[in-house]
Write a protein that holds these residues in place. Sequence first.
Motif, short mmCIF file in Angstrom:
data_model
loop_
_atom_site.label_atom_id
_atom_site.label_comp_id
_atom_site.label_asym_id
_atom_site.label_seq_id
_atom_site.Cartn_x
_atom_site.Cartn_y
_atom_site.Cartn_z
N SER A 76 -8.28 5.75 0.40
CA SER A 76 -9.22 5.44 -0.67
C SER A 76 -9.02 6.39 -1.83
O SER A 76 -8.30 7.39 -1.72
CB SER A 76 -10.67 5.55 -0.16
OG SER A 76 -11.01 6.91 0.06
N HIS A 124 0.84 -1.19 0.00
CA HIS A 124 0.00 0.00 0.00
C HIS A 124 0.89 1.25 0.00
O HIS A 124 0.74 2.14 0.84
CB HIS A 124 -0.92 -0.02 1.22
CG HIS A 124 -2.12 0.88 1.08
ND1 HIS A 124 -3.14 0.60 0.21
CD2 HIS A 124 -2.45 2.04 1.70
CE1 HIS A 124 -4.06 1.55 0.30
NE2 HIS A 124 -3.65 2.44 1.19
N ASP A 165 -11.09 8.47 -2.91
CA ASP A 165 -11.67 9.77 -2.58
C ASP A 165 -10.68 10.66 -1.83
O ASP A 165 -10.90 11.88 -1.73
CB ASP A 165 -12.93 9.58 -1.71
CG ASP A 165 -14.05 8.91 -2.48
OD1 ASP A 165 -14.07 9.03 -3.72
OD2 ASP A 165 -14.91 8.27 -1.83
N HIS A 166 -9.63 10.06 -1.28
CA HIS A 166 -8.65 10.82 -0.51
C HIS A 166 -7.33 10.99 -1.27
O HIS A 166 -6.27 11.13 -0.66
CB HIS A 166 -8.40 10.14 0.83
CG HIS A 166 -9.61 10.06 1.69
ND1 HIS A 166 -9.86 8.97 2.51
CD2 HIS A 166 -10.66 10.91 1.85
CE1 HIS A 166 -11.00 9.17 3.16
NE2 HIS A 166 -11.51 10.34 2.77
N GLU A 202 -4.12 -1.85 -4.58
CA GLU A 202 -5.29 -2.18 -5.40
C GLU A 202 -5.26 -1.39 -6.70
O GLU A 202 -4.79 -0.25 -6.74
CB GLU A 202 -6.55 -1.87 -4.57
CG GLU A 202 -7.86 -2.11 -5.27
CD GLU A 202 -8.32 -0.89 -6.04
OE1 GLU A 202 -8.96 -1.09 -7.09
OE2 GLU A 202 -8.03 0.24 -5.61
N LEU A 215 -6.79 2.44 -7.12
CA LEU A 215 -6.11 3.42 -6.27
C LEU A 215 -4.64 3.56 -6.68
O LEU A 215 -4.13 4.68 -6.79
CB LEU A 215 -6.22 3.00 -4.81
CG LEU A 215 -5.52 3.93 -3.81
CD1 LEU A 215 -6.10 5.34 -3.87
CD2 LEU A 215 -5.64 3.37 -2.38
#
Length: 311
Positions: free
Chosen positions: A52, A29, A54-55, A81, A84
């Motif tokens: 996410s 990540h 959105d961030h 992922e 993202l």
Amino acid sequence: MTIQTKLALNGPADLISAVPYLLGFEPEHSLVVVCLKDGQLACTFRVDLPGSFDHLDRLPSLTAQAAVNDCEGAVLIAYGETELATACLDRAALDFRDSQIKVIDTIRVTDGRFYNPNCADSCCPTEGLPAPEHSAIGTALAASGVVRHPDRAAITALLCPADPARRAAVATAVDEAVTAEAELSWADQRQIDLAAVDQWLSAAELPNEAADIAMLGLALGDLDVRDHALVASDIDPSKNADLWIWVARHLEDDLAVPALTAAGWCAYRSGNGVLALEAFEQALNASPQYRLALMLLQALQAGIPRRPSQP
């Protein structure tokens, strides 16, 4: 990490194999930026991906760190992922283009496979390729002494407190040493402290006796002795980081701050940025206003080179 072995990186598979050694642990990540200068590997930076899509605006830019190291090019690698990681690569690539640092390649690593969205050749199929678990690059790095931890938590664990019984013995030795020091002049105590620092920096073994650990911990409370220890530790910072970590792990939190800072300094100078970050943060958790830890943490986060450039 400081790497003396000369390596030939022939494509993304080799680079992906090298990244865990460059960072010191297996990234997850994460956005990793491998920076180049004069065609050579110059430095490597890593940040967490946002929680996410959105961030996405929370993804830190690493262009300033690359610029302060005079880097000319960068390879961007996102671990995570698909949606993202791809969005983070796009955003980071835009940041680097605006900074005029050339983005040489972008790579995504997802579920054990890597993808190269900028390569349309048959060497980079759309379904990706397996991320290499073993490679000649990894073998060469391991042989040169570079350590690859399974994750960042394993590096944090290096700073975990020692066995409670040993810490208690050192705490008792600290009280005894403070009582004994009251009988000495300031000048005499400083000479004893300087000699102890020099002795253990040159020793092949770590101090085992509680009295020796206590003496070193107390010695670093004198800023002049601490600064002498930092300069002397710089002869072999990777080895001497082990000494100061060992001392810090045996001390109570407030007394451990100078030793943690010395350990962070040694880790920083030897290229182990993650260990340095952990050491500085632990020092500041115990003493938020400890100036040297604050200054070194700021330098580390700014990407200031661990060693000055050669003329």
